[in-house]
Design an enzyme around this catalytic site. Structure first.
Site, PDB file in Angstrom:
ATOM      1  N   PRO A  75       7.031  -2.112 -11.456  1.00 12.28           N
ATOM      2  CA  PRO A  75       8.095  -2.317 -11.819  1.00 12.28           C
ATOM      3  C   PRO A  75       8.911  -2.421 -10.536  1.00 12.28           C
ATOM      4  CG  PRO A  75       8.204  -0.226 -12.775  1.00 12.28           C
ATOM      5  CD  PRO A  75       6.584  -0.671 -11.870  1.00 12.28           C
ATOM      6  N   THR A  76       9.519  -3.549 -10.144  1.00 12.77           N
ATOM      7  CA  THR A  76      10.637  -3.481  -8.878  1.00 12.77           C
ATOM      8  C   THR A  76      11.720  -4.372  -9.482  1.00 12.77           C
ATOM      9  OG1 THR A  76       9.391  -5.648  -8.324  1.00 12.77           O
ATOM     10  CG2 THR A  76       8.741  -3.492  -7.218  1.00 12.77           C
ATOM     11  N   LYS A 226       6.257   7.448 -15.728  1.00 10.63           N
ATOM     12  CA  LYS A 226       5.971   7.207 -14.125  1.00 10.63           C
ATOM     13  C   LYS A 226       6.771   7.911 -13.201  1.00 10.63           C
ATOM     14  CE  LYS A 226       6.691   2.966 -10.887  1.00 10.63           C
ATOM     15  NZ  LYS A 226       7.942   3.406 -10.330  1.00 10.63           N
ATOM     16  N   HIS A 250       7.221   6.499  -6.099  1.00 10.65           N
ATOM     17  CA  HIS A 250       8.343   5.402  -6.277  1.00 10.65           C
ATOM     18  C   HIS A 250       8.434   4.547  -4.740  1.00 10.65           C
ATOM     19  CE1 HIS A 250      12.169   4.532  -8.702  1.00 10.65           C
ATOM     20  NE2 HIS A 250      12.300   3.782  -7.866  1.00 10.65           N
ATOM     21  N   ARG A 253      10.660   5.788  -1.852  1.00 13.43           N
ATOM     22  CA  ARG A 253      11.954   5.430  -1.857  1.00 13.43           C
ATOM     23  C   ARG A 253      13.035   6.553  -2.474  1.00 13.43           C
ATOM     24  NH1 ARG A 253      12.460  -0.103  -1.778  1.00 13.43           N
ATOM     25  NH2 ARG A 253      14.121  -0.659  -3.221  1.00 13.43           N
ATOM     26  N   ASP A 281       0.483   4.206  -8.100  1.00  9.05           N
ATOM     27  CA  ASP A 281       1.114   3.124  -7.359  1.00  9.05           C
ATOM     28  C   ASP A 281       1.591   3.817  -5.970  1.00  9.05           C
ATOM     29  OD1 ASP A 281       3.850   3.826  -7.303  1.00  9.05           O
ATOM     30  OD2 ASP A 281       3.913   2.776  -9.348  1.00  9.05           O
ATOM     31  N   ARG A 305       5.734  -3.970  -3.633  1.00 11.39           N
ATOM     32  CA  ARG A 305       5.924  -4.742  -2.381  1.00 11.39           C
ATOM     33  C   ARG A 305       5.189  -5.876  -2.180  1.00 11.39           C
ATOM     34  NH1 ARG A 305       7.075   0.603  -1.054  1.00 11.39           N
ATOM     35  NH2 ARG A 305       9.173   1.179  -0.691  1.00 11.39           N
TER      36      ARG A 305
END
Ligand SMILES: Cc1cc2nc3c(=O)[nH]c(=O)nc-3n(C[C@H](O)[C@H](O)[C@H](O)COP(=O)(O)O)c2cc1C
Ligand SMILES: CC(C)CC(=O)C(=O)O
Length: 357
Positions: A75-76, A226, A250, A253, A281, A305
């Site tokens: 998810p972004t 997550k 994350h 981030r 991830d 990304r």
């Protein structure tokens, strides 16, 4: 330069530099951001030989996604900042390549339209919904209903964002809200919730396992957790009925003082002991990274990304290239390691690359 890196450079030239920094950047001094990728350089695979592995099958059974590919779209936020088609294009690409798409709270296209776009391409396409728990449970519940009504097949609760990470690039650029015309569409018109700007994504340090239990009580969907790095938290997640655990920092981030995601994977796989799937991830950029993660105990990996690079560079086609490249490069690596199925990659096949001790 790999195909992914070419797309990254095209994206860098294409996207507004402020949005590029939002995507490319991380928290603090970006140590974790760099380490996520670098960590994969410290692992090597010991191939097995003469195993008669002609019939390759790399599918994996995940919650709400039977026979998924081993590479998911993590998810972004805010895909429309990358391309006018935004999450619609990502959904079509993921469906075409057989990858689970995790859309979510911060999508710039409403979840109903995202799922419809995926299902137009493949009737059985699996779309999961990433959820940031709201301190007011009725807001969370309304969001869950939207995801359910849209046809999402699992929820992914992000637990590593009790507050927004401090990201120097965004602070320097003054990127504190979305430009006019863009919004976190799923947050629109929720009871008592603000209208869906960047700062309206509900992050609260008050959230606890009780909120997680309350969420599970209002949905029949499988719920993954997550953002777990601490092994006992993975066990707690299982005890609280999580359908899966995503090892993630994350994408570097949030906290800039945590280990690389892949370095946390073995201990969490051990703690979970096969009771639910463990996903990973952070820093996955090539098929060999996928293979290392699977050998260390992941059932599948997410990519963040690189999907956005593909989207910015060439919309739906760009995302397809990213997902196809990672899948095919992984499948190739699996065969080179003597494997026919994901489970043929075992932990004893992973060693430290020489010179990285
Ligand atoms: C631009 C951007 C936005 C993101 N937005 C979210 C989000 O809304 N919710 C979430 O749980 N994770 C979010 N993430 C984290 C990703 O899901 C994932 O953990 C991370 O990107 C994986 O690392 P990678 O980018 O190295 O593949 C975001 C990451 C990026 C780069
Ligand atoms: C808008 C944010 C909630 C998205 C996010 O999680 C991130 O930028 O890492």
């Amino acid at each position: 330069m790999t195909a992914l890196h070419t797309l990254r450079e095209t994206a860098r030239r294409t996207v507004d530099p402020v949005y590029w920094d939002f995507v490319a950047g991380g928290a603090g001094e970006e140590r974790v951001l760099a380490d996520n990728e670098r960590a994969f350089d410290r692992y090597a695979l010991l191939p097995r030989v003469l195993r008669g592995a002609a019939r390759r099958d790399i599918r994996v059974d995940l919650p709400g996604a039977p026979a998924a590919g081993p590479v998911l779209v993590a998810p972004t936020a805010f895909h429309r900042l990358m391309h006018p088609d935004g999450e619609r294009a990502t959904a079509r690409a993921a469906a075409a390549e057989g990858a689970v798409l995790v859309t979510g709270t911060a999508a710039t296209v409403p979840v109903g339209e995202v799922v419809a776009a995926a299902r137009e391409i493949a009737a059985g396409a699996a779309v999961w919904f990433q959820l940031t728990l709201h301190p007011r449970r009725e807001v969370t519940e309304a969001l869950v209903r939207r995801a359910e009504d849209a046809g999402c097949t699992a929820l992914v609760v992000t637990v590593d964002a009790p507050v927004f990470g401090r990201r120097p690039r965004d602070l320097r650029n003054g990127f504190t809200d979305l430009p006019p015309g863009y919004a976190a569409e799923n947050m629109r018109d929720l009871p008592g919730a603000p209208p869906g700007g960047l700062t309206d994504i509900p992050m609260s340090p008050a959230i606890s396992w009780q909120d997680f239990d309350a969420l599970r009580a209002v949905t029949a969907l499988p719920v993954l957790v997550k953002g777990v790095l601490y092994p006992a938290d993975a066990s707690l997640a299982v005890a609280h009925g999580a359908a899966g655990v995503v090892v993630s920092n994350h994408g570097g981030r949030q906290c800039d003082t945590v280990p690389a995601a892949v370095d946390c994977l073995p201990a969490i796989a051990e703690a979970v002991a096969g009771r639910v799937p463990v996903l990973l991830d952070g820093g996955v950029r090539r098929g060999g990274d996928v293979a290392v993660a699977l050998a260390l105990g992941a059932a599948a990996v997410g990519v963040g990304r690189p999907v956005l690079w593909g989207l910015a560079a060439d919309g739906e086609a760009g995302v397809r290239r990213v997902l196809a490249e990672l899948r095919d490069d992984y499948a190739h690596t699996l065969t080179l390691c003597g494997g026919a199925r994901n489970a043929d990659l075992t932990r004893d096949m992973v060693v430290r690359r020489s010179g990285t001790w």
